[in-house]
Design an enzyme around this catalytic site. Structure first.
Site, short mmCIF file in Angstrom:
data_model
loop_
_atom_site.label_atom_id
_atom_site.label_comp_id
_atom_site.label_asym_id
_atom_site.label_seq_id
_atom_site.Cartn_x
_atom_site.Cartn_y
_atom_site.Cartn_z
N ARG A 16 -8.59 9.03 0.28
CA ARG A 16 -7.43 8.54 -0.46
C ARG A 16 -7.34 9.23 -1.82
O ARG A 16 -6.28 9.64 -2.27
CB ARG A 16 -7.56 7.02 -0.66
CG ARG A 16 -6.47 6.40 -1.54
CD ARG A 16 -6.61 4.90 -1.59
NE ARG A 16 -6.46 4.32 -0.27
CZ ARG A 16 -5.27 4.00 0.27
NH1 ARG A 16 -4.17 4.18 -0.40
NH2 ARG A 16 -5.22 3.49 1.47
N HIS A 19 11.01 -4.38 -3.22
CA HIS A 19 10.46 -5.20 -2.14
C HIS A 19 11.57 -6.10 -1.59
O HIS A 19 12.31 -6.69 -2.37
CB HIS A 19 9.29 -6.04 -2.67
CG HIS A 19 8.63 -6.83 -1.59
ND1 HIS A 19 7.76 -6.24 -0.68
CD2 HIS A 19 8.72 -8.12 -1.23
CE1 HIS A 19 7.36 -7.16 0.18
NE2 HIS A 19 7.93 -8.31 -0.13
#
Ligand code: GRF
Length: 201
Positions: free
Chosen positions: A65, A109
């Site tokens: 990552r 969101h």
């Protein structure tokens, strides 16, 4: 004029809505780069078609990552954005990434946070039986869907809604909310007081 970098993973309709607003003069901003972690994302194709600086940084080709984020950060640091806009970016950002751009990374969101964080927010809203849902533009912090809120828009949940029909109506409001939130950031200084984003001197 604010400089915006866009990170996306898929369809890219929020990116397109922001780009459209800039092109019609409704948002005083410039998109300085678009980065996708998925080569097949329709959004990155749109970015190329529209002559943006489009980059694919495929997370599957990195060993960790951290290594993937370092490459994304290298591109961002070169592009010098004022704000980084997550537009359907389906990767969690590590705390060290977020710390590099404090109160400069935005996410959208599809619910009225703090209700229904995480995946399938529209399905969560339908399953819970809420009468109103909506969307939230917020700064990204080290927690999922949790940072200070910049703008929200409500959407009525109808009795016959499915996750899909609700998602479609929320998406319309997402596009407007993202443009509105970026407009606020472009026009006025802000400060974050506790969890509250306060605009103006
Ligand atoms: C939107 O519903 C957004 O709220 C969520 O992912 C979706 C991205 O859609 N974070 P698009 O790629 O912008 O069309």
């Amino acid at each position: 004029m604010i400089r915006i970098a866009v990170l996306l993973s898929g369809r890219g309709s929020n990116f397109t809505a922001i780009d459209d607003a800039i092109r019609r003069g409704a948002l005083d901003a410039e998109i300085v780069c678009v980065i996708s972690n998925r080569p097949e994302a329709p959004g990155i194709e749109t970015a190329r078609d529209r002559q943006h600086h489009a980059h694919v940084v495929d997370h599957r080709t990195f060993s960790s990552r951290q290594a993937h984020e370092e490459e994304v950060l290298r591109i961002l640091d070169t592009a010098r954005p004022d704000f980084i806009v997550l537009a359907g970016y389906m990767r969690l950002l590590s705390p060290s990434f977020v710390a590099r751009y404090p109160h400069r990374i935005l996410n959208i969101h599809p619910s009225l946070l703090p209700s229904f964080p995480g995946v399938d927010a529209q399905a969560q809203a339908v399953a819970h039986g809420v009468k109103v849902s909506g969307c939230t533009v917020h700064f990204v912090d080290e927690h999922l869907d949790a940072g200070p809120i910049i703008a929200q828009r409500p959407v009525e949940v109808r009795d016959d809604d499915t996750a899909e029909t609700l998602a479609a109506r929320i998406l319309v409001e997402e596009h407007a909310a993202y443009v509105h939130a970026l407009g606020l950031l472009a026009r006025s200084p802000f400060r974050v007081v506790g969890r509250r984003v306060v605009f103006g001197e």
